[in-house]
Design a protein around this motif. Structure first.
Motif, mmCIF file in Angstrom:
data_model
loop_
_atom_site.group_PDB
_atom_site.id
_atom_site.type_symbol
_atom_site.label_atom_id
_atom_site.label_comp_id
_atom_site.label_asym_id
_atom_site.label_seq_id
_atom_site.Cartn_x
_atom_site.Cartn_y
_atom_site.Cartn_z
ATOM 1 N N PRO A 51 -5.731 5.253 -12.640
ATOM 2 C CA PRO A 51 -4.605 6.519 -11.764
ATOM 3 C C PRO A 51 -3.207 5.643 -11.639
ATOM 4 O O PRO A 51 -3.382 4.591 -10.744
ATOM 5 C CB PRO A 51 -5.742 6.917 -10.641
ATOM 6 N N ARG A 52 -2.359 6.512 -11.638
ATOM 7 C CA ARG A 52 -1.345 6.197 -11.483
ATOM 8 C C ARG A 52 -0.897 6.300 -10.401
ATOM 9 O O ARG A 52 -0.164 5.965 -9.916
ATOM 10 C CB ARG A 52 0.090 6.708 -12.224
ATOM 11 N N ASP A 53 -1.252 6.687 -9.439
ATOM 12 C CA ASP A 53 -1.081 7.585 -8.345
ATOM 13 C C ASP A 53 -1.962 6.326 -7.003
ATOM 14 O O ASP A 53 -1.343 6.991 -5.803
ATOM 15 C CB ASP A 53 -1.175 8.890 -7.629
ATOM 16 N N ALA A 54 -2.582 5.579 -7.066
ATOM 17 C CA ALA A 54 -3.032 4.113 -6.711
ATOM 18 C C ALA A 54 -2.724 4.326 -6.191
ATOM 19 O O ALA A 54 -1.609 3.103 -6.300
ATOM 20 C CB ALA A 54 -4.193 4.211 -7.582
ATOM 21 N N GLY A 55 -3.320 4.204 -4.595
ATOM 22 C CA GLY A 55 -1.511 3.088 -4.104
ATOM 23 C C GLY A 55 -2.019 1.336 -4.157
ATOM 24 O O GLY A 55 -3.182 0.982 -5.069
ATOM 25 N N PRO A 56 -1.609 0.446 -3.804
ATOM 26 C CA PRO A 56 -1.837 -0.898 -4.229
ATOM 27 C C PRO A 56 -2.995 -1.337 -2.660
ATOM 28 O O PRO A 56 -3.293 -0.996 -2.015
ATOM 29 C CB PRO A 56 -0.667 -2.320 -3.531
ATOM 30 N N VAL A 57 -3.365 -2.483 -3.028
ATOM 31 C CA VAL A 57 -4.496 -2.814 -2.831
ATOM 32 C C VAL A 57 -4.314 -3.176 -1.442
ATOM 33 O O VAL A 57 -3.362 -3.788 -0.901
ATOM 34 C CB VAL A 57 -5.779 -4.102 -3.424
ATOM 35 N N PRO A 58 -5.424 -3.011 -0.214
ATOM 36 C CA PRO A 58 -4.869 -2.723 0.799
ATOM 37 C C PRO A 58 -4.093 -4.651 0.840
ATOM 38 O O PRO A 58 -5.354 -5.116 0.370
ATOM 39 C CB PRO A 58 -5.576 -2.620 1.798
ATOM 40 N N ARG A 59 -4.662 -5.068 1.766
ATOM 41 C CA ARG A 59 -3.858 -6.603 2.550
ATOM 42 C C ARG A 59 -5.080 -7.167 3.057
ATOM 43 O O ARG A 59 -5.196 -5.935 4.417
ATOM 44 C CB ARG A 59 -2.162 -6.764 2.899
ATOM 45 N N ARG A 60 -5.699 -7.319 3.140
ATOM 46 C CA ARG A 60 -6.408 -7.798 3.580
ATOM 47 C C ARG A 60 -6.734 -8.871 5.110
ATOM 48 O O ARG A 60 -5.564 -9.987 4.712
ATOM 49 C CB ARG A 60 -7.548 -8.341 3.158
ATOM 50 N N GLY A 61 -7.255 -9.526 6.001
ATOM 51 C CA GLY A 61 -7.105 -10.531 6.734
ATOM 52 C C GLY A 61 -5.816 -10.095 8.071
ATOM 53 O O GLY A 61 -5.632 -8.715 8.254
ATOM 54 N N ARG A 62 -5.807 -11.049 8.825
ATOM 55 C CA ARG A 62 -4.742 -10.983 9.993
ATOM 56 C C ARG A 62 -3.256 -10.675 9.303
ATOM 57 O O ARG A 62 -2.860 -12.004 8.623
ATOM 58 C CB ARG A 62 -5.094 -12.199 10.938
ATOM 59 N N PRO A 63 -2.958 -10.300 10.187
ATOM 60 C CA PRO A 63 -1.428 -10.019 9.895
ATOM 61 C C PRO A 63 -0.352 -11.132 10.528
ATOM 62 O O PRO A 63 -1.119 -12.333 10.763
ATOM 63 C CB PRO A 63 -0.392 -8.480 10.957
ATOM 64 N N PRO A 64 0.616 -11.814 9.149
ATOM 65 C CA PRO A 64 1.371 -12.966 10.152
ATOM 66 C C PRO A 64 2.285 -12.614 11.502
ATOM 67 O O PRO A 64 2.326 -11.967 11.751
ATOM 68 C CB PRO A 64 2.306 -13.244 8.683
#
Length: 79
Positions: free
Chosen positions: A61-74
């Protein structure tokens, strides 16, 4: 733009969908090992595989968002 009942395209930032998936135990075990090898959860591994399959089939799908970042934030750095 008003959201109508017939709209099937998800809005960006919309809540992620939950899906119940029944798997053969051996398939789940293999996915679990593969995900662990790549430091992902089984859920993240399945999403990655589905996205790859959709892209390879020309059905991403063209309107799919990016894969969510996993893990702890920097960590924030104090400079």
């Amino acid at each position: 733009m008003d959201e109508q009942a017939g709209d099937s395209a998800p809005k960006r930032g919309a809540e992620r969908k939950s899906v119940l998936l029944r798997l053969d135990p051996a398939v789940h075990s293999a996915l679990q090992r593969w995900a662990a090898d790549e430091l992902r959860s089984v859920n993240a591994q399945i999403e990655l595989l589905l996205r790859d399959a959709l892209r390879d089939a020309g059905r991403a799908p063209r309107d799919a968002g990016p894969v969510p970042r996993r893990g702890r934030p920097p960590k924030e750095r104090d400079d």
